[in-house]
Design an enzyme around this catalytic site. Structure first.
Site, short mmCIF file in Angstrom:
data_model
loop_
_atom_site.label_atom_id
_atom_site.label_comp_id
_atom_site.label_asym_id
_atom_site.label_seq_id
_atom_site.Cartn_x
_atom_site.Cartn_y
_atom_site.Cartn_z
N GLN A 1 0.86 -1.21 0.00
CA GLN A 1 0.00 0.00 0.00
C GLN A 1 0.89 1.24 0.00
O GLN A 1 0.75 2.13 0.84
CB GLN A 1 -0.91 0.02 1.23
CG GLN A 1 -2.17 -0.83 1.12
CD GLN A 1 -3.21 -0.22 0.17
OE1 GLN A 1 -3.19 0.95 -0.17
NE2 GLN A 1 -4.13 -1.07 -0.28
N SER A 2 1.82 1.34 -0.94
CA SER A 2 2.81 2.42 -0.90
C SER A 2 2.26 3.75 -1.42
O SER A 2 1.85 3.85 -2.57
CB SER A 2 4.02 2.01 -1.74
OG SER A 2 4.89 3.11 -1.90
#
Ligand SMILES: *Cc1c(COP(=O)(O)O)cnc(C)c1O
Length: 340
Positions: A82-83
């Site tokens: 989930q960057s």
């Protein structure tokens, strides 16, 4: 300090606001010893540009300018599933007409789901060109180099951006932020006693340390670790601050005591929720209507709250919190954030 010698793209056409948070400060004080706590202010770097922006936007203003100057046609970067950094890099690449590829590190095996919500949804919506998934603990620089080598073999021109955009060039974004803040605080006639920032890949914290030294700003900075306790985090920040100071030509050795961080708020693991994070996210949403994210700013604010309750700040001290963004991942953690 004159930063005009460094090429820069602009992705935010205004200074991000510095706002008081009276309702949050009152709620916090009520839970502090003797019912007295700090006056908390916020710098809204969650309002930075790029779909939606966050601290990576500032670093990318300098990194993308360098990529363009070198004639790159593709940027390659890396991050967790989930960057935020990957999303914002992709958004900057789209805006500049470049392609973008990611190497995703699965720190929790099987955790990358391309169909997931939040940032993963945005990767697809913005049209990422390719995603390579590697196991936790991989050498990310080497993995990105493999992607870059394959692109070169096809006649393309890749530009590799390290995790979090945290190198000397990326750190310039937070030197620029220090200068922006210095002018804003002067215009507002506001004296800040402490500033609380997140400390992860360290470009934000390290860039601010260098920017504060270069501009003679003497507000004590406290970094709240999002993945490491001080013994591991502070050397990283010191190294980043020194690299930025060298690029600026400050001609100084960054003093060890200029780097201070606190641990204990990120556990049990990077990106894994804890109760203090949920309390912080709910508290800010319900007093100031400002959303925080579960991976970074929720834990960073939990750090500020924890320090205040321990009596770290004098009553009525003015504490400035840097909101670094991260909002899309809220949607990947909805059930956790609504737990009582
Ligand atoms: C990346 C990130 C951070 C940490 O910043 P670093 O410069 O990597 O230390 C903090 N908050 C958010 C929302 C982020 O995406």
């Amino acid at each position: 300090m004159d930063l005009t010698r460094f090429p820069r793209r602009r992705y935010t056409p205004f200074d991000t606001p510095i706002e008081p948070m009276p309702r949050f400060s009152a709620a916090l004080a009520a839970s502090c010893p003797g019912g007295r706590g700090p006056q908390v202010w916020i710098k809204r770097d969650d309002m930075l540009g790029l779909f939606p922006g966050g601290n990576k936007t500032r670093k990318l203003e300098f990194l993308m300018a360098e990529a363009l100057a070198l004639g790159a046609d593709t940027v390659v970067t890396c991050g967790a599933p989930q960057s935020n950094h990957c999303r914002i890099t992709l958004a900057a690449a789209v805006k500049e007409g470049l392609h973008c590829r990611f190497v995703i590190e699965e720190r929790v095996p099987g955790s990358y789901d391309p169909q997931a919500s939040g940032n993963n949804f945005m990767f697809r919506l913005l049209g990422v060109e390719a995603v390579t998934v590697v196991p936790g603990g991989s050498n990310m620089a080497a993995e990105m180099q493999k992607v870059a080598d394959a692109l070169v073999a096809e006649g393309r021109k890749p530009y590799v951006i390290p995790g979090g955009g945290s190198n000397a060039v990326g750190g310039l974004g937070y030197v620029a932020c220090a200068q922006e803040m210095q002018q804003q605080l002067f215009d507002m006639g506001l004296r800040i006693d402490h500033m609380v920032v997140g400390s992860g890949s360290s470009g934000t914290h390290g860039g601010l340390v260098a920017g504060f030294l270069g501009n003679h700003i003497d507000i004590p900075l406290i970094g709240v670790g999002v993945s490491r306790d001080p013994a591991d985090q502070e050397p990283l920040v010191l190294k980043e601050a020194q690299a930025v100071a060298d690029l600026l030509g400050l001609g100084i050795t960054v003093p060890r005591e200029a780097v201070r961080s606190v641990g204990g708020f990120w556990q049990p693991k990077y990106s894994v929720p804890n109760e203090a994070m949920v309390e912080a996210v709910q508290m800010l949403a319900r007093t100031e209507a400002i959303p925080l994210d579960p991976v970074y700013t929720g834990k960073i604010m939990a750090g500020l709250i924890g320090l205040a309750r321990r009596g770290e700040f004098a009553p009525d001290a003015k504490v400035l919190f840097l909101h670094t963004g991260g909002l899309p991942s809220v949607h990947a953690y909805e059930a956790t954030l609504l737990k009582s």
